[in-house]
Design an enzyme around this catalytic site. Structure first.
Site, PDB file in Angstrom:
ATOM      1  N   TYR A 177       0.844  -1.201   0.000  1.00 14.92           N
ATOM      2  CA  TYR A 177       0.000   0.000   0.000  1.00 14.92           C
ATOM      3  C   TYR A 177       0.884   1.258   0.000  1.00 14.92           C
ATOM      4  O   TYR A 177       0.649   2.191  -0.776  1.00 14.92           O
ATOM      5  CB  TYR A 177      -0.918  -0.030   1.223  1.00 14.92           C
ATOM      6  CG  TYR A 177      -1.880   1.136   1.341  1.00 14.92           C
ATOM      7  CD1 TYR A 177      -2.986   1.245   0.500  1.00 14.92           C
ATOM      8  CD2 TYR A 177      -1.696   2.120   2.311  1.00 14.92           C
ATOM      9  CE1 TYR A 177      -3.885   2.307   0.625  1.00 14.92           C
ATOM     10  CE2 TYR A 177      -2.584   3.173   2.445  1.00 14.92           C
ATOM     11  CZ  TYR A 177      -3.677   3.271   1.595  1.00 14.92           C
ATOM     12  OH  TYR A 177      -4.550   4.331   1.716  1.00 14.92           O
ATOM     13  N   LYS A 191       0.921   3.986  -3.040  1.00 12.40           N
ATOM     14  CA  LYS A 191       0.556   5.387  -2.804  1.00 12.40           C
ATOM     15  C   LYS A 191       1.731   6.330  -3.102  1.00 12.40           C
ATOM     16  O   LYS A 191       1.516   7.455  -3.584  1.00 12.40           O
ATOM     17  CB  LYS A 191       0.033   5.572  -1.373  1.00 12.40           C
ATOM     18  CG  LYS A 191      -1.315   4.916  -1.130  1.00 12.40           C
ATOM     19  CD  LYS A 191      -2.418   5.480  -2.045  1.00 12.40           C
ATOM     20  CE  LYS A 191      -3.808   5.018  -1.663  1.00 12.40           C
ATOM     21  NZ  LYS A 191      -4.847   5.506  -2.579  1.00 12.40           N
TER      22      LYS A 191
HETATM   23  N1  LIG Z   1      -9.472   6.218   5.256  1.00 11.93           N
HETATM   24  C1  LIG Z   1      -8.207   6.523   5.436  1.00 11.93           C
HETATM   25  O1  LIG Z   1      -7.697   6.505   6.563  1.00 11.93           O
HETATM   26  C2  LIG Z   1      -7.354   6.920   4.259  1.00 11.93           C
HETATM   27  C3  LIG Z   1      -6.090   7.469   4.516  1.00 11.93           C
HETATM   28  C4  LIG Z   1      -5.274   7.813   3.436  1.00 11.93           C
HETATM   29  C5  LIG Z   1      -5.725   7.627   2.140  1.00 11.93           C
HETATM   30  N2  LIG Z   1      -6.958   7.087   1.926  1.00 11.93           N
HETATM   31  C6  LIG Z   1      -7.369   6.872   0.532  1.00 11.93           C
HETATM   32  O2  LIG Z   1      -8.605   7.508   0.311  1.00 11.93           O
HETATM   33  C7  LIG Z   1      -9.334   6.814  -0.702  1.00 11.93           C
HETATM   34  C8  LIG Z   1     -10.758   6.571  -0.218  1.00 11.93           C
HETATM   35  O3  LIG Z   1     -10.715   5.764   0.926  1.00 11.93           O
HETATM   36  P1  LIG Z   1     -11.910   5.600   1.976  1.00 11.93           P
HETATM   37  O4  LIG Z   1     -11.278   5.573   3.306  1.00 11.93           O
HETATM   38  O5  LIG Z   1     -13.017   6.527   1.685  1.00 11.93           O
HETATM   39  O6  LIG Z   1     -12.306   4.083   1.667  1.00 11.93           O
HETATM   40  P2  LIG Z   1     -13.682   3.342   1.338  1.00 11.93           P
HETATM   41  O7  LIG Z   1     -13.371   1.878   1.423  1.00 11.93           O
HETATM   42  O8  LIG Z   1     -14.782   3.864   2.197  1.00 11.93           O
HETATM   43  O9  LIG Z   1     -13.947   3.763  -0.175  1.00 11.93           O
HETATM   44  C9  LIG Z   1     -13.188   3.234  -1.234  1.00 11.93           C
HETATM   45  C10 LIG Z   1     -14.115   2.912  -2.387  1.00 11.93           C
HETATM   46  O10 LIG Z   1     -13.321   2.410  -3.477  1.00 11.93           O
HETATM   47  C11 LIG Z   1     -14.114   1.434  -4.141  1.00 11.93           C
HETATM   48  N3  LIG Z   1     -13.310   0.538  -4.966  1.00 11.93           N
HETATM   49  C12 LIG Z   1     -12.496  -0.471  -4.552  1.00 11.93           C
HETATM   50  N4  LIG Z   1     -12.005  -1.131  -5.618  1.00 11.93           N
HETATM   51  C13 LIG Z   1     -12.506  -0.518  -6.724  1.00 11.93           C
HETATM   52  C14 LIG Z   1     -12.376  -0.760  -8.121  1.00 11.93           C
HETATM   53  N5  LIG Z   1     -11.635  -1.772  -8.596  1.00 11.93           N
HETATM   54  N6  LIG Z   1     -13.026   0.064  -8.975  1.00 11.93           N
HETATM   55  C15 LIG Z   1     -13.804   1.082  -8.506  1.00 11.93           C
HETATM   56  N7  LIG Z   1     -13.983   1.331  -7.194  1.00 11.93           N
HETATM   57  C16 LIG Z   1     -13.345   0.541  -6.319  1.00 11.93           C
HETATM   58  C17 LIG Z   1     -14.815   0.700  -2.998  1.00 11.93           C
HETATM   59  O11 LIG Z   1     -15.946  -0.045  -3.451  1.00 11.93           O
HETATM   60  C18 LIG Z   1     -15.162   1.841  -2.053  1.00 11.93           C
HETATM   61  O12 LIG Z   1     -16.468   2.329  -2.301  1.00 11.93           O
HETATM   62  C19 LIG Z   1      -8.528   5.548  -1.001  1.00 11.93           C
HETATM   63  O13 LIG Z   1      -7.758   5.742  -2.171  1.00 11.93           O
HETATM   64  C20 LIG Z   1      -7.621   5.419   0.207  1.00 11.93           C
HETATM   65  O14 LIG Z   1      -6.435   4.713  -0.077  1.00 11.93           O
HETATM   66  C21 LIG Z   1      -7.785   6.740   2.955  1.00 11.93           C
END
Ligand SMILES: NC(=O)c1ccc[n+]([C@@H]2O[C@H](COP(=O)([O-])OP(=O)(O)OC[C@H]3O[C@@H](n4cnc5c(N)ncnc54)[C@H](O)[C@@H]3O)[C@@H](O)[C@H]2O)c1
Length: 253
Positions: free
Chosen positions: A158, A162
């Site tokens: 991951y 990223k």
């Molecule tokens: N939540 C955190 O702590 C955090 C921290 C840093 C970065 N992020 C990044 O933020 C972004 C959103 O994360 P979140 O926390 O809202 O997560 P989340 O799991 O709530 O949302 C992620 C969404 O991506 C969708 N997804 C997964 N595989 C997919 C695919 N092949 N095609 C299309 N959609 C797909 C999922 O169905 C889900 O709805 C991600 O890229 C994550 O890496 C999150």
């Protein structure tokens, strides 16, 4: 910030508690038409229905960002229907907490395919349209894990994916600047309440993480969505190739 007349595509927008939905709300409240695209198409439609009930303009569609053909056909269809895509938020992502000695080839590929290759597929397809329009805002979701080498939830795959997102975004920012397209990343620290940890982050572990955050709380989806909205705005038009840290001070470099 005014997004009247703008069309925004947000991948991974089908998660009820996710960063994608929060971002869609910020953009639609200010006038944008938001397209929520998610492998969970039902989720995307539900999120879009909720936004429409509040008077916004939203569409929920199914997309698997790892499917090159589907991505290109869908983006072409969106361009035909809406005339343009002004804003792209590459938010779809997954994480896995596996330690390096236990990561299998399949899991490595899964994490890279969704977080990195899928992001490339969608970006390439949308940039073709933005180049024609001579306007675009691309905002990619990186993570503090990509900067400081994990230590939050995700494993080394991951972090690597990223960090790749950040390098990719800086490179396309250079290439696309001549077409009035800006490309930036946001790098959130731990954001509370979303589905990305799949329930695997224990309360105890979260408390330990909070102790190390100067602002003494995890981020909210709104913390991230406001920054994305800013980078998507007309007002941010002189910012490109930048990575915006949103982590309560947990990583200050
Ligand atoms: N939540 C955190 O702590 C955090 C921290 C840093 C970065 N992020 C990044 O933020 C972004 C959103 O994360 P979140 O926390 O809202 O997560 P989340 O799991 O709530 O949302 C992620 C969404 O991506 C969708 N997804 C997964 N595989 C997919 C695919 N092949 N095609 C299309 N959609 C797909 C999922 O169905 C889900 O709805 C991600 O890229 C994550 O890496 C999150």
């Amino acid at each position: 910030m005014d997004f009247e007349g703008k069309v925004a595509l947000i991948t991974g927008g089908g998660s009820e508690k996710g960063i994608g939905r929060a971002t869609a709300l910020k953009l639609s409240e200010r006038g944008a038409t938001v397209i929520l695209a998610d492998v969970n198409g039902e989720g995307a439609k539900k999120v879009a229905e909720g936004i429409k009930k509040d008077g916004g303009n939203a569409i929920g569609i199914t997309i698997d960002v790892t499917d090159y053909k589907q991505v290109n056909e869908t983006v072409k269809q969106l361009k035909d229907e809406h005339g343009k895509i002004d804003i792209l938020v590459n938010n779809a992502g997954i994480s896995r907490p596996t330690r390096v000695l236990d990561i299998t080839e399949d899991e490595w590929d899964l994490v890279f395919d969704i977080n990195m290759k899928g992001l490339f597929f969608v970006t390439q397809a949308v940039l073709k349209s933005m180049k024609e329009e001579k306007y675009g805002r691309v905002i990619n979701l990186s993570s503090v894990s990509g900067k400081r080498g994990g230590g939050i939830f995700g494993g080394s795959h991951y972090s690597a994916a990223k960090a790749g997102v950040t390098g990719f975004t800086k490179a396309i920012a250079r290439e696309m600047a001549e077409f009035n397209i800006t490309c930036n990343t946001v790098a959130p620290g731990l954001v509370g309440g979303t589905n990305i940890t799949g329930g695997l982050l224990t309360e105890e572990a979260e408390k330990e993480i909070i102790k190390s955050i100067p602002l003494k709380r995890v981020g909210s989806v709104d913390d991230i969505a406001y920054s994305i909205a800013f980078l998507a705005s007309e007002e941010a038009g002189y910012i490109t190739g930048e990575e915006l840290d949103i982590n309560g001070g947990s990583h200050i470099d």
